[in-house]
Motif scaffolding. Structure first.
Motif, PDB file in Angstrom:
ATOM      1  N   ASN A 196       0.978  -1.084  -0.466  1.00 52.11           N
ATOM      2  CA  ASN A 196      -0.064   0.417   0.101  1.00 52.11           C
ATOM      3  C   ASN A 196       0.538   1.743   0.370  1.00 52.11           C
ATOM      4  O   ASN A 196      -0.061   2.132  -0.832  1.00 52.11           O
ATOM      5  N   ILE A 197       2.203   1.241   0.670  1.00 54.73           N
ATOM      6  CA  ILE A 197       3.130   2.412   0.282  1.00 54.73           C
ATOM      7  C   ILE A 197       3.677   2.439  -1.206  1.00 54.73           C
ATOM      8  O   ILE A 197       3.382   3.704  -1.626  1.00 54.73           O
ATOM      9  N   TYR A 198       3.892   1.529  -1.081  1.00 55.34           N
ATOM     10  CA  TYR A 198       4.286   1.666  -2.761  1.00 55.34           C
ATOM     11  C   TYR A 198       3.346   2.465  -3.771  1.00 55.34           C
ATOM     12  O   TYR A 198       3.851   2.999  -4.397  1.00 55.34           O
ATOM     13  N   ALA A 199       1.961   1.828  -3.480  1.00 54.89           N
ATOM     14  CA  ALA A 199       1.192   1.994  -4.359  1.00 54.89           C
ATOM     15  C   ALA A 199       1.036   3.540  -3.761  1.00 54.89           C
ATOM     16  O   ALA A 199       0.480   4.523  -5.331  1.00 54.89           O
ATOM     17  N   ILE A 200       0.558   4.016  -2.788  1.00 49.50           N
ATOM     18  CA  ILE A 200       0.956   5.777  -2.540  1.00 49.50           C
ATOM     19  C   ILE A 200       2.499   6.952  -3.269  1.00 49.50           C
ATOM     20  O   ILE A 200       1.643   7.000  -3.796  1.00 49.50           O
ATOM     21  N   ALA A 201       3.052   5.450  -4.039  1.00 49.86           N
ATOM     22  CA  ALA A 201       4.508   6.345  -4.820  1.00 49.86           C
ATOM     23  C   ALA A 201       3.961   6.131  -5.584  1.00 49.86           C
ATOM     24  O   ALA A 201       4.702   6.849  -6.556  1.00 49.86           O
ATOM     25  N   ASP A 249       0.405  -8.792  -5.739  1.00 49.04           N
ATOM     26  CA  ASP A 249      -0.449  -7.743  -4.743  1.00 49.04           C
ATOM     27  C   ASP A 249       0.114  -6.140  -4.954  1.00 49.04           C
ATOM     28  O   ASP A 249      -0.175  -5.665  -4.764  1.00 49.04           O
ATOM     29  N   LEU A 250       1.416  -6.160  -4.562  1.00 46.81           N
ATOM     30  CA  LEU A 250       1.997  -5.051  -5.110  1.00 46.81           C
ATOM     31  C   LEU A 250       1.667  -4.830  -6.703  1.00 46.81           C
ATOM     32  O   LEU A 250       1.806  -3.596  -6.550  1.00 46.81           O
ATOM     33  N   MET A 283     -12.565   7.837   1.819  1.00 47.60           N
ATOM     34  CA  MET A 283     -12.265   5.861   2.642  1.00 47.60           C
ATOM     35  C   MET A 283     -10.809   6.030   2.788  1.00 47.60           C
ATOM     36  O   MET A 283      -9.615   6.883   3.061  1.00 47.60           O
ATOM     37  N   VAL A 284     -11.119   4.953   4.219  1.00 46.47           N
ATOM     38  CA  VAL A 284      -9.253   5.154   4.237  1.00 46.47           C
ATOM     39  C   VAL A 284      -8.352   4.559   3.884  1.00 46.47           C
ATOM     40  O   VAL A 284      -8.038   3.692   2.545  1.00 46.47           O
ATOM     41  N   ALA A 285      -7.150   5.465   3.478  1.00 50.36           N
ATOM     42  CA  ALA A 285      -5.433   4.523   2.693  1.00 50.36           C
ATOM     43  C   ALA A 285      -5.033   3.665   3.914  1.00 50.36           C
ATOM     44  O   ALA A 285      -4.315   4.424   3.969  1.00 50.36           O
ATOM     45  N   GLU A 286      -5.340   3.148   3.534  1.00 50.13           N
ATOM     46  CA  GLU A 286      -4.055   2.095   4.951  1.00 50.13           C
ATOM     47  C   GLU A 286      -3.116   2.652   4.335  1.00 50.13           C
ATOM     48  O   GLU A 286      -2.144   2.579   5.837  1.00 50.13           O
ATOM     49  N   GLY A 287      -2.815   2.929   3.311  1.00 50.29           N
ATOM     50  CA  GLY A 287      -0.807   2.424   3.347  1.00 50.29           C
ATOM     51  C   GLY A 287      -0.517   4.172   3.874  1.00 50.29           C
ATOM     52  O   GLY A 287       0.655   4.522   4.474  1.00 50.29           O
ATOM     53  N   TYR A 288      -0.886   5.174   4.442  1.00 53.50           N
ATOM     54  CA  TYR A 288      -1.231   6.030   5.046  1.00 53.50           C
ATOM     55  C   TYR A 288      -0.793   5.997   6.490  1.00 53.50           C
ATOM     56  O   TYR A 288       0.120   5.998   7.016  1.00 53.50           O
ATOM     57  N   TYR A 289      -1.567   5.234   6.986  1.00 56.50           N
ATOM     58  CA  TYR A 289      -1.029   4.606   8.247  1.00 56.50           C
ATOM     59  C   TYR A 289       0.084   3.839   8.520  1.00 56.50           C
ATOM     60  O   TYR A 289       1.130   3.735   9.197  1.00 56.50           O
ATOM     61  N   ALA A 290       0.135   2.474   8.043  1.00 55.07           N
ATOM     62  CA  ALA A 290       0.703   1.381   7.495  1.00 55.07           C
ATOM     63  C   ALA A 290       2.407   2.321   7.152  1.00 55.07           C
ATOM     64  O   ALA A 290       3.491   1.966   7.732  1.00 55.07           O
TER      65      ALA A 290
END
Length: 333
Positions: A196-201, A249-250, A283-290
């Motif tokens: 999820n972090i890499y998806a934000i990237a 998944d990535l 909606m919640v972007a899980e990557g933010y918290y992760a």
């Protein structure tokens, strides 16, 4: 089995929880479903679809035991699947009073437990004193939106006990869902968190008008960075980083327009603030918290993670995204 008994209960009312209930209803005569909102419960029972998520999915409500009482829903089930946002998991689980030791507990949550910085499976085992053999995880690559459309999708069902993993896989497998088994429970959970972090990237890069060539390099470096992280935090011989639970998944999360984390990143790349992007998405972007939790683990284990560091500096230090990505391009290969 009477009308109010069932094998599996799902905890959560969001899009992924809704998709999992849809899968289970393909195979089981009755499915337990805990939804916090009384309004949503009433809407599902009356109109046969979730008021807020995947509204195209129509449920046969005769197959649902749906309730706002989490203990009532859990008490009747043998398997409990948790699918609430990680930011709210401690609050939701705090209300559980029924015995859990003999149940199978599966996490479908793609985030770390806030402040404790551990994956959900480890938290469930410690909190409810459940043996690790009774703890599992359900991960992708799979978007809830494609499940709703019944497009062919693949899931990974992880559990140290292969019999239990097979059992849960049978519950959710159907013509449009195929399952692969794994023993790497914490590993697939960490992979679901970091992707999820890499998806934000990937989203920020898209918002900054970087092209497909750069995205390919970014994803290539991301899987290697994920591999370094997993090997440092949770080393195991039961892992091939090229498997669908990791690389697959990535890729789907980094490239798909269904990805809320990529959407969140795209908005940031286009100039939105973190707060305004979250408000507009609703909606919640899980990557933010992760990002915050994984950054702490990166420092604890002294892992080389330049992509993660870049995203952290943008999300939590307020650094300029364009200049930080320009610097990142010099660190990738």
């Amino acid at each position: 089995m009477d009308d109010n008994q069932y094998k599996v209960a799902v905890i959560g009312g969001g899009s992924w929880a809704t998709a999992i209930v849809k899968m289970l209803c393909e195979n089981l005569p009755k499915v337990g479903w805990y939804v916090r909102s009384e309004q949503v419960v009433e809407h599902i029972l009356q109109d046969h679809h979730n008021l807020n998520y995947l509204s195209s999915v129509e449920f046969d409500t005769d197959k649902l035991y749906i309730n706002t009482d989490i203990n009532d829903v859990i008490s009747r089930a043998e398997v409990v699947i948790f699918a609430v946002p990680s930011a709210f998991v401690v609050k939701e689980l705090r209300g559980i009073k029924v015995p859990m030791r003999e149940k199978l507990l599966f996490s479908a949550i793609k985030g770390l437990v806030p402040e404790k910085n551990i994956v959900i499976g480890q938290y469930l085992s410690k909190k409810f004193k459940v043996a690790p053999s009774h703890i599992g995880a359900i991960t992708g690559p799979c978007h809830a939106e494609e499940v709703a459309m019944e497009r062919l999708s693949y899931l990974t069902v992880a559990c140290p006990n292969e019999h239990y993993a097979t059992q849960v896989a049978q519950y959710i497998s159907c013509p449009y869902i195929k399952c692969k088994l794994s023993k790497d429970v914490a590993g697939v959970e960490y992979a679901a968190i970091t992707k999820n972090i890499y998806a934000i990237a990937a989203g920020i890069a898209h918002g900054l008008n970087y092209g497909d060539n750069f995205q390919a390099v970014l994803m290539s470096n991301s899987i290697r960075e994920m591999d370094r992280f997993l090997n440092a935090v949770y080393p195991t011989e039961h892992r091939n980083i090229m498997d669908s639970a990791y690389l697959g998944d990535l890729l789907v999360t980094g490239y798909s327009y269904f990805s809320r984390n990529r959407m969140f990143g795209t908005m940031l790349g286009k100039g939105y603030t973190v707060k305004s992007a979250m408000l507009e998405m609703n909606m919640v972007a899980e990557g933010y918290y992760a990002t915050y939790g994984v950054y702490q683990l990166m420092r604890q284990y002294d892992i080389d993670m330049p992509i993660l560091e870049t995203i952290y500096s943008i999300l939590y230090d307020g650094r300029d995204r364009r200049s930080k990505f320009q610097r990142l391009t010099e660190l990738l290969d």
